[in-house]
Write a protein that holds these residues in place. Sequence first.
Motif, short mmCIF file in Angstrom:
data_model
loop_
_atom_site.label_atom_id
_atom_site.label_comp_id
_atom_site.label_asym_id
_atom_site.label_seq_id
_atom_site.Cartn_x
_atom_site.Cartn_y
_atom_site.Cartn_z
N ARG A 60 -29.11 -20.33 32.74
CA ARG A 60 -30.47 -19.83 32.54
C ARG A 60 -31.44 -21.01 32.78
N GLN A 84 -29.49 -25.21 23.60
CA GLN A 84 -30.14 -23.99 23.09
C GLN A 84 -29.79 -23.74 21.61
N ARG A 88 -31.98 -21.70 18.73
CA ARG A 88 -31.55 -20.31 18.54
C ARG A 88 -31.16 -20.08 17.07
N THR A 231 -40.88 -5.33 24.23
CA THR A 231 -39.73 -4.41 24.29
C THR A 231 -39.92 -3.22 23.35
N THR A 277 -32.10 -9.16 34.29
CA THR A 277 -32.44 -10.55 33.99
C THR A 277 -31.82 -11.40 35.09
N ARG A 279 -29.85 -15.30 36.38
CA ARG A 279 -29.18 -16.58 36.13
C ARG A 279 -29.08 -17.29 37.47
N HIS A 335 -27.47 -15.53 25.39
CA HIS A 335 -28.90 -15.18 25.38
C HIS A 335 -29.12 -13.75 24.90
N CYS A 337 -30.03 -10.55 22.73
CA CYS A 337 -31.25 -10.38 21.92
C CYS A 337 -31.05 -10.83 20.47
C1 HEM Z 1 -35.45 -2.27 21.51
C2 HEM Z 1 -35.97 -3.47 21.51
C3 HEM Z 1 -35.42 -4.66 22.28
C4 HEM Z 1 -34.72 -4.71 23.47
C5 HEM Z 1 -34.27 -3.54 24.33
C6 HEM Z 1 -34.47 -6.10 23.74
C7 HEM Z 1 -33.76 -6.57 24.84
C8 HEM Z 1 -33.42 -7.91 25.06
C9 HEM Z 1 -32.60 -8.40 26.14
C10 HEM Z 1 -31.98 -7.54 27.23
C11 HEM Z 1 -32.48 -9.74 26.01
C12 HEM Z 1 -31.65 -10.69 26.89
C13 HEM Z 1 -32.44 -11.26 28.05
C14 HEM Z 1 -31.63 -12.21 28.91
O1 HEM Z 1 -30.41 -12.35 28.78
O2 HEM Z 1 -32.24 -12.84 29.79
C15 HEM Z 1 -33.28 -10.12 24.86
C16 HEM Z 1 -33.45 -11.42 24.42
C17 HEM Z 1 -34.32 -11.77 23.41
N1 HEM Z 1 -34.95 -10.92 22.52
FE1 HEM Z 1 -34.90 -8.90 22.55
N2 HEM Z 1 -35.03 -6.86 22.74
C18 HEM Z 1 -35.61 -6.03 21.82
C19 HEM Z 1 -36.26 -6.38 20.65
C20 HEM Z 1 -36.51 -7.66 20.25
C21 HEM Z 1 -37.20 -8.03 19.03
C22 HEM Z 1 -37.71 -7.04 17.97
C23 HEM Z 1 -37.27 -9.41 19.03
C24 HEM Z 1 -37.88 -10.32 18.01
C25 HEM Z 1 -37.66 -10.27 16.76
C26 HEM Z 1 -36.62 -9.89 20.23
C27 HEM Z 1 -36.50 -11.22 20.59
C28 HEM Z 1 -35.72 -11.68 21.65
C29 HEM Z 1 -35.59 -13.08 22.01
C30 HEM Z 1 -36.28 -14.26 21.34
C31 HEM Z 1 -34.70 -13.15 23.10
C32 HEM Z 1 -34.22 -14.41 23.84
C33 HEM Z 1 -32.85 -14.84 23.30
C34 HEM Z 1 -32.27 -16.03 24.06
O3 HEM Z 1 -32.65 -16.27 25.20
O4 HEM Z 1 -31.42 -16.72 23.47
N3 HEM Z 1 -36.16 -8.80 20.95
N4 HEM Z 1 -33.82 -8.99 24.29
#
Ligand code: HEM
Length: 387
Positions: A60, A84, A88, A231, A277, A279, A335, A337
């Motif tokens: 990433r 990371q 994290r 999201t 997404t 990579r 990575h 969520c």
């Molecule tokens: C239904 C709601 C949600 C969906 C469908 C969703 C989906 C995703 C997906 C697909 C990723 C991975 C992206 C990647 O690999 O590049 C991700 C990462 C992330 N999400 Fe969510 N998300 C949701 C809700 C939330 C909420 C409520 C928060 C905060 C509290 C959040 C915070 C994050 C963060 C900070 C990452 C980055 C993690 C990392 O890179 O280590 N998301 N999300």
Amino acid sequence: MPLTLRYDPLAPDMLENPYPTYAEMREHRPVLWHEGMRSWVLSRYRDCQTVLRDYDLFARDRRRVGEEIPEFRQNLQALDPPAQLPVRSVFVNSLRAQDVAEVGRRTRDRLRVIFERLARQPEFDFMTEVAGPFALVMTAELLGVEPPGLREYTAISDALAQRMDAGLRPEAIGPGDEARKRLNGLVEDWFAAERRPGTFSELLASAKQEQVPDHYLRNTAATTFNASFGTLYATAGNVVLTLLDRPDALDRLRDDPGLLGTAADELIRFDGPAQATSRVATRPVTIGGVDIEAGQTIVTLMAAANRDPREFDRPEELVLDRKPNRHLGFGWGPHACIGLTFGQLGVRELIAAINECPSRLRLAGKPTRRHTATVRTIGDFPVTFTP
Ligand code: HEM
């Protein structure tokens, strides 16, 4: 039959319904070169899952292939393990410390008030009147910050969503980076303000112990706010449209609320907001018989993988009690969520609140799609309550 596959993620028919094209890609071009994005696009479940899991081979952090990332864009999402891990863990632990039931109760109470008011209106736009306030209030409560104005924040979020399509629309980079700087400014205000209970106050304490560099902390706070708002907003629209198109499924969830747990995941598998997404390959690698060079970008189409018949029975159907459901709608691997619990909670509370209303929510016109490909979001969504 000659193959007529055309993959243009921003074409109107794709924004409307990308799933038939995804099916063709999975069958005929599971590793497809997209010249415009200069990327390999993967659409099969196993391939996407492998890439998302193997951070050693698929990075990433593009600095690992010699690119530069400006400081204001350096955050959790742009780092790989081991760098990371401390940032994290600070964010994951701060989210874990939140009272999930209480966040759920407050979200439901807020939705009740919104629906009571809207029940008196002949027709309204679901995205402006429900999805926006729902996503903003839930995010602000969870993180413990004063919510910005809805209109102001929706504009920031939209510019950031368009920035994710920069491979298709390079002109989105400038406004997207401006929006990120505005969001970083909001974070400065939140950190300077009096502490409110919530994730951000927890993380300020633990970040010191973990010795997370200050700019990672602040930039990740911004990323988390937007990842949550963007999201939840898009999910609210997609989920409710899926259910308004299938009133029997909505009735089933009203009669058997015990299904809400599996249904929330299934609705995200079926038509989630995070379509893709990316990579970058750190070494030469072969996927599905195709040679990929070091430094080339790989797009994992999670939304295509989520309907792969090699992984899911009846993938084109909404199966409310689907189990197991190892969909990639929340990502996979290092990575994945960090807000998954709250994403699922938001979906459950939203459906329960709609089903609690004495009148019935129905479509009042044809919804449109926003012009974004990485995040699948509804634009206009006219609905009405009928007895
Ligand atoms: C239904 C709601 C949600 C969906 C469908 C969703 C989906 C995703 C997906 C697909 C990723 C991975 C992206 C990647 O690999 O590049 C991700 C990462 C992330 N999400 Fe969510 N998300 C949701 C809700 C939330 C909420 C409520 C928060 C905060 C509290 C959040 C915070 C994050 C963060 C900070 C990452 C980055 C993690 C990392 O890179 O280590 N998301 N999300």
